[in-house]
Enzyme design. Structure first.
Site, PDB file in Angstrom:
ATOM      1  N   GLU A 157      -5.500  -3.150  -8.278  1.00  0.00           N
ATOM      2  CA  GLU A 157      -4.858  -2.138  -7.434  1.00  0.00           C
ATOM      3  C   GLU A 157      -5.884  -1.229  -6.759  1.00  0.00           C
ATOM      4  O   GLU A 157      -5.707  -0.839  -5.614  1.00  0.00           O
ATOM      5  CB  GLU A 157      -3.852  -1.311  -8.247  1.00  0.00           C
TER       6      GLU A 157
ATOM      7  N   TYR B  36       0.267   6.548  -6.481  1.00  0.00           N
ATOM      8  CA  TYR B  36       0.552   5.134  -6.239  1.00  0.00           C
ATOM      9  C   TYR B  36       0.004   4.258  -7.377  1.00  0.00           C
ATOM     10  O   TYR B  36       0.718   3.439  -7.962  1.00  0.00           O
ATOM     11  CB  TYR B  36      -0.024   4.653  -4.885  1.00  0.00           C
TER      12      TYR B  36
ATOM     13  N   ASP C 185       3.092   2.962  -1.560  1.00  0.00           N
ATOM     14  CA  ASP C 185       1.891   2.970  -0.728  1.00  0.00           C
ATOM     15  C   ASP C 185       2.330   2.827   0.738  1.00  0.00           C
ATOM     16  O   ASP C 185       3.523   2.912   1.040  1.00  0.00           O
ATOM     17  CB  ASP C 185       0.923   1.862  -1.157  1.00  0.00           C
TER      18      ASP C 185
HETATM   19  N1  ADE Z   1      -1.514  -4.483  -2.302  1.00  0.00           N
HETATM   20  C1  ADE Z   1      -1.501  -3.498  -3.207  1.00  0.00           C
HETATM   21  N2  ADE Z   1      -1.156  -3.970  -4.420  1.00  0.00           N
HETATM   22  C2  ADE Z   1      -0.967  -5.301  -4.286  1.00  0.00           C
HETATM   23  C3  ADE Z   1      -0.613  -6.358  -5.170  1.00  0.00           C
HETATM   24  N3  ADE Z   1      -0.415  -6.107  -6.449  1.00  0.00           N
HETATM   25  N4  ADE Z   1      -0.503  -7.589  -4.656  1.00  0.00           N
HETATM   26  C4  ADE Z   1      -0.726  -7.809  -3.355  1.00  0.00           C
HETATM   27  N5  ADE Z   1      -1.063  -6.879  -2.475  1.00  0.00           N
HETATM   28  C5  ADE Z   1      -1.190  -5.632  -2.931  1.00  0.00           C
END
Ligand code: ADE
Length: 358
Positions: free
Chosen positions: A43, A126, A144
Site C-alpha cells: 500500500e 487511507y 484514496d
Molecule cells: N492501489 C492502491 N492499493 C492497491 C491495491 N491493493 N491493489 C491495486 N492497486 C492499488
C-alpha cells in the site's frame, strides 16, 4: 452529497461489486498473501506509483526485508537503494521508522487496529484503513483518489475532491456500506480500489459497459460521468533551472550527498547548481571544487517533474585529471566507480537522463 444517513452503496450494489471482483480481479503479488506486513508495504509503494512499476520493487524489497524486524534493522543505504526510482523517499524512511515502533511497542507484529496503525509514521487514514480491512478483515473505510472518483460518480456529487475534509466525509459515509464479515470487508476494499483502477477510470475513459455498479450509478444515469469528479485548480509547479555536472576522471564520476532534510533528503546526486551556467562558468566552478577540468562539453537538456516543482536541467560532461581514491576533500564530492555507482548509491530518477550514460 446526498443525505448523510443514506446508504452510499446498497446491499445489492455491494453484492454486485464483490461478485465482479471475484471474476475480474488482477492477479497481483500482494493479493497472494494475508501477511499484514506485506500488505502494508504494497500500500505504501502503491501511493503515487503505478501497479506495473510497483510489482518489481515489491518483490525485491520483501526478499531483502522479509519481516518487520528485518526492515527495522536495515542499513539506510540499502533501504534507499531498494527504493531508488520509486520516488517520494520519505515513504521509505517512514516505513523504517514505523517498523522500529512495531518492534518496540508491538513485539514485531502489526497491530490489528486502525487507530493504532494510524499513529505509526507514514500511515495516514487511507493506509490504516487499507491494512485494517485487507489484512485484518476489519470493516474500515480506505478512501484514496480512486475511491473518491468512484464515490463521486455513484453519488453524482460535485464536491471538490481536492479539499482536505472530503476524504473524511466520504470515509464516514462509506462506513455503513462495508460488510461486517472479515473476508467480505477485505474483499470490499480491494474491489473498490480495483474498480477505480480498471473500470471507473479518469479522463473520459470510464468503461461503464463493464461496471457492476451501473444500476446504482447516478452519474451514469444523468450522463455526468466525464464531468466527475470535480477537482479544484492545482497551484502551478515552481520551475527551477539547474546546471548538472557529470564530473569524470575517466573511470569515476563525482557524486554529492544531499542534505538530510528536504527534497530527496540523503540521496546521492550528480553535482548541480541553480541557474543555467555557460561553459566558462562551469570551468570556474569545477576549479573551485579543486579539480582540473580538461574538457567541458554541453550534453542534452532534461526535465524532471516532481509534485510541486519542475527541474529544468542543462548539463555538462566535464573531464578532469585523474584524482586519488576516496572522498574529495575540497568539494565534499565522492568519486565513485561505475559499478559502485549503480550497485550501492541511490541516485534519484530526476538524474536518469544523465546516469544512464554512466
Ligand atoms: N492501489 C492502491 N492499493 C492497491 C491495491 N491493493 N491493489 C491495486 N492497486 C492499488
Amino acid at each position: 452529497m446526498t443525505e448523510e444517513n443514506e446508504m452510499l452503496l446498497s446491499a445489492g450494489a455491494v453484492e454486485a461489486l464483490l461478485a465482479w471482483y471475484g471474476e475480474h480481479k488482477r492477479d497481483l503479488p500482494w493479493r497472494r498473501t494475508a501477511d499484514p506486513y506485506r500488505i502494508w508495504i504494497s500500500e505504501i509503494m502503491l501511493q503515487q506509483t503505478r501497479v506495473e512499476a510497483v510489482k518489481r520493487y515489491y518483490t525485491r524489497f520483501l526478499e531483502a526485508f522479509p519481516t518487520v524486524q528485518a526492515l527495522a534493522d536495515a542499513p539506510e543505504e540499502q533501504l534507499l537503494k531498494l527504493w531508488e526510482g520509486l520516488g517520494y523517499y520519505s515513504r521509505a524512511r517512514n516505513l523504517q521508522k514505523a517498523a522500529k515502533v512495531i518492534v518496540s511497542d508491538y513485539g514485531g507484529e502489526m497491530p490489528p487496529d486502525a487507530a493504532k496503525l494510524r499513529k505509526l509514521p507514514g500511515i495516514g487514514d487511507y493506509t490504516a484503513g487499507a491494512v485494517a480491512s485487507i489484512a485484518f478483515g476489519l470493516p474500515e473505510p480506505a478512501v484514496d483518489g480512486n475511491l473518491l472518483r468512484v464515490l463521486s460518480r455513484v453519488d453524482a456529487c460535485f464536491d471538490d475532491i481536492t479539499g482536505p475534509a472530503v476524504k473524511k466525509k466520504w470515509s464516514e459515509r462509506l462506513r455503513s456500506s462495508i460488510p461486517q464479515e472479515p473476508e467480505r470487508a477485505a474483499t470490499f476494499t480491494q474491489a473498490m480500489i480495483e474498480l477505480g483502477a480498471t473500470v471507473c477510470v479518469p479522463n473520459g475513459a470510464a468503461r461503464c459497459g463493464e461496471c457492476p455498479l451501473i444500476p446504482w450509478c447516478r452519474a451514469k444515469r444523468e450522463d455526468l460521468t466525464d464531468a466527475l469528479p470535480v477537482k479544484g485548480e492545482k497551484k502551478p509547479r515552481r520551475i527551477e533551472d539547474k546546471t548538472v555536472l557529470l564530473i569524470r576522471d575517466g573511470e569515476r564520476t563525482a557524486l554529492h550527498k544531499r542534505p538530510d532534510r528536504g527534497l530527496l533528503a540523503g540521496l546521492y546526486e550528480l553535482p548541480n547548481v541553480p541557474g543555467h551556467l555557460d561553459a566558462d562558468r562551469v570551468t570556474e566552478l569545477v576549479r573551485g571544487y579543486g579539480f582540473e577540468p580538461l574538457r567541458v562539453r554541453r550534453v542534452e537538456d532534461a526535465k524532471h517533474i516532481f509534485t510541486h516543482i519542475e527541474w529544468h536541467m542543462i548539463a555538462y560532461d566535464v573531464r578532469i585529471a585523474a584524482e586519488p581514491e576516496g572522498e574529495h576533500v575540497t568539494s565534499g564530492l565522492r568519486l565513485v566507480g561505475q559499478r559502485e555507482l549503480h550497485e550501492r548509491y541511490a541516485v534519484p530518477s530526476a538524474f536518469s537522463a544523465y546516469t544512464k550514460y554512466l
